[in-house]
Scaffold this active site. Structure first.
Site, short mmCIF file in Angstrom:
data_model
loop_
_atom_site.label_atom_id
_atom_site.label_comp_id
_atom_site.label_asym_id
_atom_site.label_seq_id
_atom_site.Cartn_x
_atom_site.Cartn_y
_atom_site.Cartn_z
N GLU A 1 0.83 -1.21 0.00
CA GLU A 1 0.00 0.00 0.00
C GLU A 1 0.86 1.26 0.00
O GLU A 1 0.50 2.26 -0.62
CB GLU A 1 -0.97 0.02 1.18
CG GLU A 1 -1.95 1.17 1.08
CD GLU A 1 -3.25 0.96 1.83
OE1 GLU A 1 -4.06 1.91 1.82
OE2 GLU A 1 -3.44 -0.10 2.43
N LEU B 1 2.14 -15.83 -1.34
CA LEU B 1 2.48 -17.00 -2.14
C LEU B 1 3.67 -17.80 -1.63
O LEU B 1 3.78 -18.99 -1.89
CB LEU B 1 2.76 -16.55 -3.58
CG LEU B 1 1.65 -15.70 -4.21
CD1 LEU B 1 2.11 -15.12 -5.53
CD2 LEU B 1 0.38 -16.52 -4.37
N SER C 1 6.60 -17.96 1.82
CA SER C 1 7.03 -17.39 3.10
C SER C 1 8.46 -16.87 3.00
O SER C 1 9.25 -17.34 2.19
CB SER C 1 6.92 -18.44 4.21
OG SER C 1 7.77 -19.53 3.95
N ARG D 1 -10.17 9.82 -11.79
CA ARG D 1 -10.75 9.71 -10.45
C ARG D 1 -10.25 8.51 -9.66
O ARG D 1 -10.30 8.51 -8.44
CB ARG D 1 -12.27 9.63 -10.55
CG ARG D 1 -12.87 10.90 -11.09
CD ARG D 1 -14.35 10.85 -11.08
NE ARG D 1 -14.87 12.09 -11.64
CZ ARG D 1 -16.14 12.32 -11.80
NH1 ARG D 1 -17.02 11.43 -11.44
NH2 ARG D 1 -16.53 13.47 -12.30
N HIS D 2 -9.84 7.47 -10.37
CA HIS D 2 -9.37 6.25 -9.72
C HIS D 2 -8.08 5.77 -10.37
O HIS D 2 -7.80 6.10 -11.52
CB HIS D 2 -10.43 5.13 -9.85
CG HIS D 2 -11.68 5.41 -9.12
ND1 HIS D 2 -12.77 5.97 -9.73
CD2 HIS D 2 -12.03 5.23 -7.83
CE1 HIS D 2 -13.74 6.11 -8.85
NE2 HIS D 2 -13.31 5.67 -7.69
#
Length: 136
Positions: free
Chosen positions: A63, A90, A92, A110-111
């Site tokens: 993010e 997917l 470790s 807008r997105h």
């Protein structure tokens, strides 16, 4: 080039001072014409109790990359906020640093939709994430 804002890696890394990005030692390492890359350590800050990279920490890296990339694709006083994030874990990882590579799937007025892939130090895909942002 998709970026609308001029920026340096030094300036991007300074954005992490005093927030979660700096706390987790997320470092922006590369910016190309169409991708943004950053890395994060797999250590006591980012591992879950069983010694593996915490899925939530992977999502923080994803993010962070998508939000910063989204911001770089805006102008003036525009900003971006996350609307939805998902992640498929997917493989470790127990140690080292994971590297995230963020690319745009869609940059509208807008997105935005961002694809973020995380790799271990052997360049194996560990996590595939998608972030949708709104421009505000």
């Amino acid at each position: 080039m998709i970026w609308k804002r001029a920026v340096t890696l030094e300036a991007l890394n300074a954005m992490g001072d005093g927030n979660m990005v700096g706390l987790l030692d997320i470092r922006f390492e590369r910016i190309t014409d169409d991708a943004l890359e950053a890395s994060m350590p797999v250590d006591d800050r980012t591992r879950q109790p069983f010694g593996l990279l915490h899925g939530g920490a992977s999502v923080v890296l994803a993010e962070t990359l998508g939000s910063v990339a989204g911001y770089l694709c805006t102008e003036g006083d525009q900003n971006v906020v996350g609307l939805e994030v998902n992640a498929n874990h997917l493989r470790s990882v127990r140690s080292g640093r994971v590297r995230g590579v963020c690319r745009a799937l869609y940059t509208g007025g807008r997105h935005q939709v961002w694809q973020i892939e995380l790799f271990d130090e052997q360049s194996r895909l560990c996590c595939s994430s998608r972030l949708t942002t709104a421009i505000v």
